[in-house]
Every structure is written in C-alpha cells, then in structure tokens.
Design a protein around this motif. Structure first.
Motif, PDB file in Angstrom:
ATOM      1  N   LEU A   1      -3.042   8.008 -20.319  1.00  0.00           N
ATOM      2  CA  LEU A   1      -2.180   6.880 -20.010  1.00  0.00           C
ATOM      3  C   LEU A   1      -2.806   6.023 -18.914  1.00  0.00           C
ATOM      4  CD1 LEU A   1       1.217   8.805 -19.772  1.00  0.00           C
ATOM      5  CD2 LEU A   1       0.356   7.522 -21.736  1.00  0.00           C
ATOM      6  N   SER A   2      -2.630   4.703 -19.037  1.00  0.00           N
ATOM      7  CA  SER A   2      -3.131   3.768 -18.029  1.00  0.00           C
ATOM      8  C   SER A   2      -2.038   2.772 -17.676  1.00  0.00           C
ATOM      9  CB  SER A   2      -4.357   3.010 -18.551  1.00  0.00           C
ATOM     10  OG  SER A   2      -5.441   3.879 -18.796  1.00  0.00           O
ATOM     11  N   ASP A   3      -2.025   2.341 -16.400  1.00  0.00           N
ATOM     12  CA  ASP A   3      -1.038   1.376 -15.956  1.00  0.00           C
ATOM     13  C   ASP A   3      -1.588   0.613 -14.758  1.00  0.00           C
ATOM     14  OD1 ASP A   3       1.268  -0.036 -16.092  1.00  0.00           O
ATOM     15  OD2 ASP A   3       2.590   1.573 -15.421  1.00  0.00           O
ATOM     16  N   ASP A   4      -1.064  -0.595 -14.562  1.00  0.00           N
ATOM     17  CA  ASP A   4      -1.442  -1.395 -13.399  1.00  0.00           C
ATOM     18  C   ASP A   4      -0.499  -1.099 -12.239  1.00  0.00           C
ATOM     19  OD1 ASP A   4      -3.442  -2.721 -14.899  1.00  0.00           O
ATOM     20  OD2 ASP A   4      -1.955  -4.113 -15.697  1.00  0.00           O
ATOM     21  N   TYR A   5      -1.004  -1.245 -11.027  1.00  0.00           N
ATOM     22  CA  TYR A   5      -0.165  -1.026  -9.856  1.00  0.00           C
ATOM     23  C   TYR A   5      -0.489  -2.074  -8.810  1.00  0.00           C
ATOM     24  CZ  TYR A   5      -4.271   0.909  -7.512  1.00  0.00           C
ATOM     25  OH  TYR A   5      -5.517   1.055  -6.961  1.00  0.00           O
ATOM     26  N   ARG A   6       0.449  -2.293  -7.876  1.00  0.00           N
ATOM     27  CA  ARG A   6       0.239  -3.207  -6.766  1.00  0.00           C
ATOM     28  C   ARG A   6       1.167  -2.826  -5.625  1.00  0.00           C
ATOM     29  NH1 ARG A   6       2.422  -6.200 -10.792  1.00  0.00           N
ATOM     30  NH2 ARG A   6       0.409  -7.141 -11.210  1.00  0.00           N
ATOM     31  N   GLY A   7       0.822  -3.245  -4.423  1.00  0.00           N
ATOM     32  CA  GLY A   7       1.634  -2.933  -3.258  1.00  0.00           C
ATOM     33  C   GLY A   7       1.068  -3.612  -2.025  1.00  0.00           C
ATOM     34  N   THR A   8       1.627  -3.273  -0.870  1.00  0.00           N
ATOM     35  CA  THR A   8       1.191  -3.841   0.401  1.00  0.00           C
ATOM     36  C   THR A   8       1.108  -2.736   1.443  1.00  0.00           C
ATOM     37  OG1 THR A   8       2.254  -5.959  -0.103  1.00  0.00           O
ATOM     38  CG2 THR A   8       1.689  -5.529   2.199  1.00  0.00           C
ATOM     39  N   ALA A   9      -0.037  -2.638   2.094  1.00  0.00           N
ATOM     40  CA  ALA A   9      -0.234  -1.674   3.177  1.00  0.00           C
ATOM     41  C   ALA A   9      -0.134  -2.400   4.515  1.00  0.00           C
ATOM     42  CB  ALA A   9      -1.597  -0.999   3.038  1.00  0.00           C
ATOM     43  N   ARG A  10       0.415  -1.724   5.484  1.00  0.00           N
ATOM     44  CA  ARG A  10       0.555  -2.302   6.814  1.00  0.00           C
ATOM     45  C   ARG A  10      -0.212  -1.460   7.813  1.00  0.00           C
ATOM     46  NH1 ARG A  10       4.047  -6.330   6.460  1.00  0.00           N
ATOM     47  NH2 ARG A  10       5.530  -6.344   4.717  1.00  0.00           N
ATOM     48  N   ALA A  11      -0.799  -2.131   8.789  1.00  0.00           N
ATOM     49  CA  ALA A  11      -1.569  -1.442   9.816  1.00  0.00           C
ATOM     50  C   ALA A  11      -0.638  -0.640  10.714  1.00  0.00           C
ATOM     51  CB  ALA A  11      -2.359  -2.452  10.635  1.00  0.00           C
ATOM     52  N   PRO A  12      -1.125   0.449  11.323  1.00  0.00           N
ATOM     53  CA  PRO A  12      -0.299   1.233  12.248  1.00  0.00           C
ATOM     54  C   PRO A  12       0.150   0.394  13.439  1.00  0.00           C
ATOM     55  CG  PRO A  12      -2.302   2.430  11.626  1.00  0.00           C
ATOM     56  CD  PRO A  12      -2.468   1.032  11.124  1.00  0.00           C
ATOM     57  N   ASP A  13       1.236   0.807  14.066  1.00  0.00           N
ATOM     58  CA  ASP A  13       1.737   0.116  15.249  1.00  0.00           C
ATOM     59  C   ASP A  13       0.648   0.022  16.318  1.00  0.00           C
ATOM     60  OD1 ASP A  13       4.166  -0.088  14.012  1.00  0.00           O
ATOM     61  OD2 ASP A  13       5.029   1.685  14.996  1.00  0.00           O
ATOM     62  N   GLY A  14       0.576  -1.149  16.930  1.00  0.00           N
ATOM     63  CA  GLY A  14      -0.422  -1.364  17.968  1.00  0.00           C
ATOM     64  C   GLY A  14      -1.694  -2.006  17.472  1.00  0.00           C
ATOM     65  N   MET A  15      -1.883  -2.124  16.158  1.00  0.00           N
ATOM     66  CA  MET A  15      -3.079  -2.755  15.598  1.00  0.00           C
ATOM     67  C   MET A  15      -2.693  -4.136  15.077  1.00  0.00           C
ATOM     68  SD  MET A  15      -5.685  -1.457  12.596  1.00  0.00           S
ATOM     69  CE  MET A  15      -6.257  -0.076  13.590  1.00  0.00           C
ATOM     70  N   ASP A  16      -3.286  -5.176  15.610  1.00  0.00           N
ATOM     71  CA  ASP A  16      -2.970  -6.550  15.242  1.00  0.00           C
ATOM     72  C   ASP A  16      -3.770  -6.941  14.001  1.00  0.00           C
ATOM     73  OD1 ASP A  16      -1.995  -9.087  15.190  1.00  0.00           O
ATOM     74  OD2 ASP A  16      -3.330  -9.846  16.778  1.00  0.00           O
ATOM     75  N   ALA A  17      -3.301  -6.521  12.834  1.00  0.00           N
ATOM     76  CA  ALA A  17      -3.992  -6.820  11.578  1.00  0.00           C
ATOM     77  C   ALA A  17      -3.014  -6.634  10.435  1.00  0.00           C
ATOM     78  CB  ALA A  17      -5.199  -5.903  11.401  1.00  0.00           C
ATOM     79  N   GLY A  18      -3.375  -7.268   9.326  1.00  0.00           N
ATOM     80  CA  GLY A  18      -2.582  -7.085   8.121  1.00  0.00           C
ATOM     81  C   GLY A  18      -1.438  -8.084   8.021  1.00  0.00           C
ATOM     82  N   PRO A  19      -0.588  -7.923   7.026  1.00  0.00           N
ATOM     83  CA  PRO A  19      -0.574  -6.852   6.013  1.00  0.00           C
ATOM     84  C   PRO A  19      -1.721  -6.987   5.015  1.00  0.00           C
ATOM     85  CG  PRO A  19       1.048  -8.504   5.447  1.00  0.00           C
ATOM     86  CD  PRO A  19       0.483  -8.924   6.788  1.00  0.00           C
ATOM     87  N   PHE A  20      -1.906  -5.939   4.206  1.00  0.00           N
ATOM     88  CA  PHE A  20      -3.036  -5.876   3.280  1.00  0.00           C
ATOM     89  C   PHE A  20      -2.531  -5.652   1.854  1.00  0.00           C
ATOM     90  CE2 PHE A  20      -4.327  -3.996   7.363  1.00  0.00           C
ATOM     91  CZ  PHE A  20      -5.279  -4.935   7.760  1.00  0.00           C
ATOM     92  N   PRO A  21      -2.356  -6.713   1.058  1.00  0.00           N
ATOM     93  CA  PRO A  21      -1.975  -6.536  -0.346  1.00  0.00           C
ATOM     94  C   PRO A  21      -3.087  -5.834  -1.129  1.00  0.00           C
ATOM     95  CG  PRO A  21      -1.589  -8.787   0.386  1.00  0.00           C
ATOM     96  CD  PRO A  21      -2.426  -8.127   1.438  1.00  0.00           C
TER      97      PRO A  21
END
Length: 304
Positions: A262-282
């Motif tokens: 089976l195959s499927d597409d996926y997507r989401g958003t990752a967020r940097a840990p607290d204290g790191m000024d970066a992101g979010p990262f789709p």
C-alpha cells in the motif's frame, strides 16, 4: 475512473455460477466433485515501511528518505481451501487465511543534520523507540474457474472472483528522551475490511497415480473494490504437492506466499523546540507499507 461496485461483482459472479451449474451439472459424474483441504500454515512475516519527502522553512528545502523493516517470528495458523467441480472444465475455488502475530519491535534512533535546513543548526537526535503491536490479516476468496487447457494429466484454469479481506494493526509505542524531547507514548488501532474483484489462475499436474502437483495465483488492485482507500495491490502464490492415501483421503504439503503493498501521500508541519527561533517547517511526501507473509503448510485432503 469509477470503482466497480463489490455487490455488483458478487452478484454477477453468483449469476454466472448458477447459470452454468443449471446447464451442466447433469453432465458431471459425482467422482471427485468436491475437494476440501484443511492445513496448518506456519508463516514468517516481514513488515516494511519506506518513503521519501521534502521539508522546508519557506525559503530553503531539503529531501529525506527512510526505510525500516520489521520481522516477526513463526506461528501456526489455520488455512483452508475448497473446490467444487461444476463440469469437466468449470469449477468454483475458495481459499481462506487467518494470520495474526503479536510482536515487539525496537528502533535504535538516529541523528538528523538540521544544518541542511537551518544554517548553523546543530544535529538533532531522533529518539529510539519500542513498539508492542499486533498484525492481523484475514482473507477469503471465491473464484469461478474455467479450464483453458485440459488433458488427462494436466489442467490450466483461469478465473474471476471476489475477495474479502480484513487488515488490523494495533500498536502501543514509547520513545526514550533526548536533550530536546521528553519521553513520549502513544497507541494506534487501525482496522479496515471490504470486498474486491480479483483475478485467479491455477495449474494442476498429475505425474503419477495418486500424486498431484498444483500451482495457484491470485491478484487484485485495491482500487477495484472498497477494501482500502490507499493505492496498492494484493498478490498471492501457492505450491502444493498431494498424495491420496485412499480414494477419498489424502495428505498434502506445500508453500504459500502473499503480499499486500500500500502507498499513500502524507503532509504535516513540524515546529522547532521551545527556545529555538525557527520554523515552522511544512513537510510532505509518500510512504509505502509492504506486508509479506510466506511459509510452509501441510494438512489433510478429502475428496467426494
């Protein structure tokens, strides 16, 4: 392209079977009209997850891939098959599987170089994890078969039928902590079942009196029915050698294999840990799951 309705396919198959039976049953002698095989199946199973994807911070992006394989031990499971001969060239063939396995898998973790996305970023430790899970797979198929080639000692049949399948995955997982992440735990219970039209073929060879060798294969695409929404296919192959101890009772042994991919597409958003000024990262990509079950079988045959 619209999917064929499973109920329509089942009705069509049933109508063809009944019509054929009504016109040809009288032409078939009662000898070996019905065959039943009851077997013990001792399979090994491999579950593999692989895929690729892309993650971005809005300006720069990076690609990644993964390939993880889990293996389970052997466990005896029931296996059954039956055949009803309507006429010299026509038959109804059925198969049933019941596979389930409780297993524990361990993932050792890895390290991701975040500098490919965040300039100057430090390596990020992906934590190790432990998963206690169960894989259960039930399959029943019924096929109408017509012998395209038939001689005294050899027969090749082609068929069309309906397959019912049920797939269940349960998992309780927990991960160890890292410098950036606390230990976590989660549970998953995923279950699907449905019907699908399928293709069937079978070869039978009788090398000597009382002996027979059979080779059988099936195939279906998940888009043909309502079993799963994910793209994929199911394929099966089996080899069996049979010896008739008496006119009505025999023994058999062989090897069976089936695979669900089976195959499927996926997507989401990752967020940097607290204290790191970066992101979010789709992020997004494609993931493929591959269940491969194979092993020997042996049992008793009854012919009527």
């Amino acid at each position: 392209m619209p999917r064929p309705a499973p109920r329509f396919a089942a009705a069509l198959l049933s109508t063809a079977i009944l019509a054929t039976f009504a016109t040809s049953a009288q032409a078939q002698s009662g000898e070996d009209r019905f065959v039943l095989r009851l077997s013990a199946f001792n399979p090994d199973a491999d579950l593999r997850f692989s895929g690729d994807g892309t993650v971005t911070d809005g300006s720069d992006s990076a690609t990644f891939d993964f390939d993880q394989k889990f293996k389970s031990g052997r466990e005896l499971r029931p296996r059954g098959s039956a055949g009803f001969r309507i006429s010299d060239r026509q038959a109804i063939v059925g198969n049933y599987y019941d596979y389930r396995r409780d297993e524990t898998w361990n993932y050792g973790g890895t390290v991701l170089d975040s500098g490919t996305i965040i300039p100057g970023g430090e390596p990020i430790e992906i934590p190790g994890a432990r998963i206690d899970g169960r894989i259960a797979f039930n399959l029943a198929s019924l096929n109408y078969e017509y012998a395209v080639v038939q001689t005294e000692n050899f027969e090749w049949g082609l068929g069309l039928g309906v397959t019912w399948a049920e797939l269940e995955i349960r998992a309780d997982g927990e991960s160890v902590g890292t410098n950036l992440l606390d230990p976590q735990s989660d549970s998953v219970n995923w279950k699907r079942d449905g019907f699908s039209p399928g293709l069937h073929t079978r070869l039978t060879w009788k090398p000597a009196e009382r002996w027979s060798v059979g080779l059988e294969a099936q195939y279906l695409d998940t888009r043909w029915g309502d079993f799963l929404d994910e793209r994929g296919h199911f394929e099966r192959g089996g080899l069996i050698v049979e010896y008739m101890v008496s006119e009505r009772v025999g023994i058999h042994a062989g090897y069976d294999w089936f695979r669900l991919k089976l195959s499927d597409d996926y997507r989401g958003t990752a967020r940097a840990p607290d204290g790191m000024d970066a992101g979010p990262f789709p992020y997004g990509g494609k993931v493929t799951g591959d269940l491969n079950v194979h092993g020997p079988m042996a049992g008793v045959t009854f012919r009527f």
